[in-house]
Every structure is written in structure tokens, then in C-alpha cells.
Design a protein around this motif. Sequence first.
Motif, PDB file in Angstrom:
ATOM      1  N   TRP A 184      24.982  61.624  33.391  1.00 31.49           N
ATOM      2  CA  TRP A 184      25.274  60.363  34.055  1.00 31.49           C
ATOM      3  C   TRP A 184      26.675  59.850  33.742  1.00 31.49           C
ATOM      4  CZ3 TRP A 184      20.442  56.884  32.760  1.00 31.49           C
ATOM      5  CH2 TRP A 184      19.302  57.480  33.280  1.00 31.49           C
ATOM      6  N   THR A 185      27.467  60.582  32.990  1.00 27.44           N
ATOM      7  CA  THR A 185      28.735  60.067  32.480  1.00 27.44           C
ATOM      8  C   THR A 185      29.662  59.577  33.585  1.00 27.44           C
ATOM      9  OG1 THR A 185      28.565  61.515  30.564  1.00 27.44           O
ATOM     10  CG2 THR A 185      30.736  60.625  31.057  1.00 27.44           C
ATOM     11  N   PHE A 186      29.808  60.328  34.646  1.00 18.95           N
ATOM     12  CA  PHE A 186      30.715  59.912  35.716  1.00 18.95           C
ATOM     13  C   PHE A 186      30.273  58.591  36.347  1.00 18.95           C
ATOM     14  CE2 PHE A 186      32.071  59.911  40.198  1.00 18.95           C
ATOM     15  CZ  PHE A 186      33.438  59.854  39.991  1.00 18.95           C
ATOM     16  N   GLN A 187      28.979  58.468  36.631  1.00 16.76           N
ATOM     17  CA  GLN A 187      28.471  57.232  37.221  1.00 16.76           C
ATOM     18  C   GLN A 187      28.642  56.059  36.255  1.00 16.76           C
ATOM     19  OE1 GLN A 187      26.811  60.137  37.241  1.00 16.76           O
ATOM     20  NE2 GLN A 187      26.034  60.533  39.287  1.00 16.76           N
ATOM     21  N   LEU A 188      28.428  56.305  34.961  1.00 15.71           N
ATOM     22  CA  LEU A 188      28.581  55.242  33.969  1.00 15.71           C
ATOM     23  C   LEU A 188      30.039  54.820  33.825  1.00 15.71           C
ATOM     24  CD1 LEU A 188      26.028  56.500  31.322  1.00 15.71           C
ATOM     25  CD2 LEU A 188      25.775  54.535  32.841  1.00 15.71           C
ATOM     26  N   ILE A 189      30.957  55.764  33.964  1.00 14.02           N
ATOM     27  CA  ILE A 189      32.385  55.423  33.935  1.00 14.02           C
ATOM     28  C   ILE A 189      32.724  54.527  35.120  1.00 14.02           C
ATOM     29  CG2 ILE A 189      34.710  56.377  34.235  1.00 14.02           C
ATOM     30  CD1 ILE A 189      33.778  58.748  32.509  1.00 14.02           C
ATOM     31  N   LEU A 190      32.157  54.816  36.275  1.00 17.20           N
ATOM     32  CA  LEU A 190      32.376  53.966  37.448  1.00 17.20           C
ATOM     33  C   LEU A 190      31.832  52.552  37.216  1.00 17.20           C
ATOM     34  CD1 LEU A 190      31.580  56.376  40.425  1.00 17.20           C
ATOM     35  CD2 LEU A 190      33.809  55.535  39.671  1.00 17.20           C
ATOM     36  N   VAL A 191      30.673  52.462  36.584  1.00 20.98           N
ATOM     37  CA  VAL A 191      30.094  51.147  36.310  1.00 20.98           C
ATOM     38  C   VAL A 191      30.964  50.394  35.301  1.00 20.98           C
ATOM     39  CG1 VAL A 191      28.083  49.935  35.369  1.00 20.98           C
ATOM     40  CG2 VAL A 191      27.762  51.884  36.899  1.00 20.98           C
ATOM     41  N   VAL A 192      31.471  51.090  34.270  1.00 23.48           N
ATOM     42  CA  VAL A 192      32.362  50.451  33.291  1.00 23.48           C
ATOM     43  C   VAL A 192      33.606  49.937  33.996  1.00 23.48           C
ATOM     44  CG1 VAL A 192      33.895  50.915  31.335  1.00 23.48           C
ATOM     45  CG2 VAL A 192      31.531  51.679  31.263  1.00 23.48           C
ATOM     46  N   TYR A 193      34.173  50.730  34.875  1.00 23.52           N
ATOM     47  CA  TYR A 193      35.347  50.298  35.636  1.00 23.52           C
ATOM     48  C   TYR A 193      35.026  49.058  36.469  1.00 23.52           C
ATOM     49  CZ  TYR A 193      39.034  50.199  39.111  1.00 23.52           C
ATOM     50  OH  TYR A 193      40.045  49.792  39.926  1.00 23.52           O
ATOM     51  N   PHE A 194      33.882  49.073  37.128  1.00 22.84           N
ATOM     52  CA  PHE A 194      33.468  47.932  37.944  1.00 22.84           C
ATOM     53  C   PHE A 194      33.331  46.672  37.085  1.00 22.84           C
ATOM     54  CE2 PHE A 194      30.062  45.365  39.877  1.00 22.84           C
ATOM     55  CZ  PHE A 194      30.662  45.088  41.100  1.00 22.84           C
ATOM     56  N   VAL A 195      32.742  46.806  35.904  1.00 21.37           N
ATOM     57  CA  VAL A 195      32.584  45.665  34.996  1.00 21.37           C
ATOM     58  C   VAL A 195      33.951  45.162  34.541  1.00 21.37           C
ATOM     59  CG1 VAL A 195      31.770  45.016  32.689  1.00 21.37           C
ATOM     60  CG2 VAL A 195      30.259  46.231  34.233  1.00 21.37           C
ATOM     61  N   LEU A 196      34.850  46.077  34.204  1.00 22.15           N
ATOM     62  CA  LEU A 196      36.182  45.683  33.755  1.00 22.15           C
ATOM     63  C   LEU A 196      36.985  44.969  34.846  1.00 22.15           C
ATOM     64  CD1 LEU A 196      37.361  48.715  31.602  1.00 22.15           C
ATOM     65  CD2 LEU A 196      36.987  46.367  30.838  1.00 22.15           C
ATOM     66  N   VAL A 197      36.748  45.314  36.079  1.00 17.97           N
ATOM     67  CA  VAL A 197      37.484  44.693  37.180  1.00 17.97           C
ATOM     68  C   VAL A 197      36.846  43.369  37.587  1.00 17.97           C
ATOM     69  CG1 VAL A 197      38.092  44.956  39.617  1.00 17.97           C
ATOM     70  CG2 VAL A 197      38.439  46.841  38.039  1.00 17.97           C
ATOM     71  N   THR A 198      35.533  43.333  37.688  1.00 20.51           N
ATOM     72  CA  THR A 198      34.889  42.154  38.266  1.00 20.51           C
ATOM     73  C   THR A 198      34.672  41.019  37.269  1.00 20.51           C
ATOM     74  OG1 THR A 198      32.702  43.112  37.905  1.00 20.51           O
ATOM     75  CG2 THR A 198      33.730  43.452  40.066  1.00 20.51           C
ATOM     76  N   ASN A 199      34.389  41.294  36.011  1.00 19.11           N
ATOM     77  CA  ASN A 199      34.115  40.205  35.070  1.00 19.11           C
ATOM     78  C   ASN A 199      35.305  39.256  34.893  1.00 19.11           C
ATOM     79  OD1 ASN A 199      31.442  40.663  34.616  1.00 19.11           O
ATOM     80  ND2 ASN A 199      31.661  41.285  32.497  1.00 19.11           N
ATOM     81  N   PRO A 200      36.504  39.743  34.621  1.00 16.63           N
ATOM     82  CA  PRO A 200      37.619  38.798  34.483  1.00 16.63           C
ATOM     83  C   PRO A 200      37.944  38.049  35.777  1.00 16.63           C
ATOM     84  CG  PRO A 200      38.185  40.902  33.499  1.00 16.63           C
ATOM     85  CD  PRO A 200      36.905  41.094  34.237  1.00 16.63           C
ATOM     86  N   VAL A 201      37.832  38.727  36.894  1.00 19.82           N
ATOM     87  CA  VAL A 201      38.132  38.073  38.171  1.00 19.82           C
ATOM     88  C   VAL A 201      37.110  36.981  38.466  1.00 19.82           C
ATOM     89  CG1 VAL A 201      38.290  38.443  40.667  1.00 19.82           C
ATOM     90  CG2 VAL A 201      39.330  40.077  39.090  1.00 19.82           C
ATOM     91  N   SER A 202      35.840  37.275  38.254  1.00 21.18           N
ATOM     92  CA  SER A 202      34.814  36.263  38.513  1.00 21.18           C
ATOM     93  C   SER A 202      34.925  35.109  37.521  1.00 21.18           C
ATOM     94  CB  SER A 202      33.420  36.885  38.467  1.00 21.18           C
ATOM     95  OG  SER A 202      33.137  37.382  37.175  1.00 21.18           O
ATOM     96  N   SER A 203      35.282  35.404  36.285  1.00 20.12           N
ATOM     97  CA  SER A 203      35.473  34.356  35.282  1.00 20.12           C
ATOM     98  C   SER A 203      36.602  33.431  35.692  1.00 20.12           C
ATOM     99  CB  SER A 203      35.778  34.987  33.928  1.00 20.12           C
ATOM    100  OG  SER A 203      36.153  34.020  33.000  1.00 20.12           O
ATOM    101  N   HIS A 204      37.692  34.003  36.146  1.00 25.63           N
ATOM    102  CA  HIS A 204      38.823  33.188  36.591  1.00 25.63           C
ATOM    103  C   HIS A 204      38.435  32.334  37.797  1.00 25.63           C
ATOM    104  CE1 HIS A 204      42.912  32.008  37.508  1.00 25.63           C
ATOM    105  NE2 HIS A 204      42.683  32.364  38.762  1.00 25.63           N
TER     106      HIS A 204
END
Length: 114
Positions: A59-79
Motif C-alpha cells: 500500500w506504500t504508493f497509495q499511502l504516500i499519495l494520502v500523505v501528500y494530500f494531507v500535507l497540501v490540504t490541512n494547511p490550506v484549510s486551516s488558513h
Amino acid sequence: MVDLIGSVFILAGSVFLFSAGLGLLRMPDAYTRIQAGTKASTLGNMLVLIGLAFYHPNWTFQLILVVYFVLVTNPVSSHALSRAAWLIRTPMASTTMTDALIDEEERGAGEKEA
């Protein structure tokens, strides 16, 4: 050994996710709650997903995509949440020393008048 490493990552992520929830309860105003929840949940989610990658290497590739999604969306949504709270004049804690956005707004108004 791989299971132990994965478990340590998941446990560490769980601690950060718990601290995010605790921060939502303990912080004095909406702005600090947003900040506490975002920072801790971003790191907590990443650590849990890394732990899952140790348990399920396929599952590593899919989990890397999810980590990327979290890194992009969390700060933007927080702002976006913080900016919306500021625009509707959500009060800050009494211990807050400065409001950088008001200072920026005043400087912008001064430049327009000149």
C-alpha cells in the motif's frame, strides 16, 4: 522487527492525534484551536500512515499519495478557516498581543489615501 517499527509509528501518531483533540478542548479561542488541531493532526496522520506502510508494504504508493494530500490540504484549510473567522470578527483571546491582519489592513488603507 518491521511490525515493531510500524507499531511505534502508529503509537506516536496516535499521541499526536490525541494532543490535537486535547488542543481543541484546551485552547482559549478559535484561532489557537485551529492551529493546534491542524499542526498536531497533520503530523499524527502522517505518522499513522507511515506505520501502516510498514504493516502493508503493497500500500506504500497509495499511502504516500494520502500523505501528500494531507500535507497540501490541512494547511490550506486551516488558513481558510482562520481567515473566515477573522473576517466575521470572531473574538481573539484576551492574551493576544497583536493582530497582524489589522496592522496590515491599516497600512493598506494608509497607502490608498496617499
